[in-house]
Design a protein around this motif. Structure first.
Motif, PDB file in Angstrom:
ATOM      1  N   ARG A  56       0.829  -1.212   0.000  1.00 13.03           N
ATOM      2  CA  ARG A  56       0.000   0.000   0.000  1.00 13.03           C
ATOM      3  C   ARG A  56       0.858   1.255   0.000  1.00 13.03           C
ATOM      4  NH1 ARG A  56      -3.592  -2.852   3.295  1.00 13.03           N
ATOM      5  NH2 ARG A  56      -2.502  -2.162   5.166  1.00 13.03           N
ATOM      6  N   ARG A  59       2.203   1.753  -3.467  1.00  8.28           N
ATOM      7  CA  ARG A  59       1.098   2.197  -4.327  1.00  8.28           C
ATOM      8  C   ARG A  59       0.760   3.663  -4.093  1.00  8.28           C
ATOM      9  NH1 ARG A  59      -2.456  -0.114  -8.208  1.00  8.28           N
ATOM     10  NH2 ARG A  59      -4.191   1.303  -8.346  1.00  8.28           N
ATOM     11  N   SER A  60       0.755   4.096  -2.828  1.00  6.48           N
ATOM     12  CA  SER A  60       0.423   5.494  -2.548  1.00  6.48           C
ATOM     13  C   SER A  60       1.500   6.444  -3.070  1.00  6.48           C
ATOM     14  CB  SER A  60       0.190   5.708  -1.050  1.00  6.48           C
ATOM     15  OG  SER A  60       1.399   5.554  -0.344  1.00  6.48           O
TER      16      SER A  60
END
Length: 109
Positions: A56, A59-60
Motif C-alpha cells: 500500500r 502504491r500510494s
C-alpha cells in the motif's frame, strides 16, 4: 520588464516542481526500504503480516507521482504557455526512450 517577470515566474514554478519531486523521492526511498525490509523478513515468515502495508505504501507513492503535473523540457518562460499535462511527459532524455515508441507511449507536448 515583462521578460523579467516571466523569468521570475518560471523560476518560482521550477523550484516548486523541484521541491515536490524531492518530497516524492524521499517518500519513494522510504517505501522502497520498507518493502525491502518486509521482503527480507518474509523469507523467515515474520514479514508476511506487514506485506500488505508495504505494498500500500508503494502504491500510494506511485499515485502521488502520477498526480504531479509534468512539464516538458522544451517549454520556455517567454512562450506564454507552459507545455504541462497530467497525463504524460516527454521522455526523450531517457535511455529507455526507444521503448516508449515501441510500447505506443506518446508525449502530449
Amino acid at each position: 520588464m515583462a521578460y523579467v517577470r516571466g523569468l521570475i515566474r518560471a523560476s518560482v514554478g521550477a523550484v516548486e516542481h523541484l521541491v515536490g519531486g524531492l518530497g516524492t523521492a524521499v517518500l519513494a526511498l522510504a517505501a522502497l526500504l520498507w518493502a525491502l525490509i518486509v521482503a527480507a523478513t518474509c523469507l523467515t515468515g515474520v514479514g508476511l503480516l506487514a506485506a500488505p502495508g508495504a505494498l500500500r505504501a508503494v502504491r500510494s507513492v506511485a499515485d502521488r507521482e502520477r498526480a504531479r503535473p509534468r512539464c516538458c523540457a522544451t517549454s520556455t518562460a517567454t512562450s506564454g504557455s507552459a507545455c504541462c499535462t497530467r497525463t504524460g511527459q516527454s521522455a526523450g532524455w531517457s535511455p529507455f526512450s526507444p521503448l516508449n515508441s515501441v510500447s505506443g507511449a506518446r508525449s502530449s507536448c
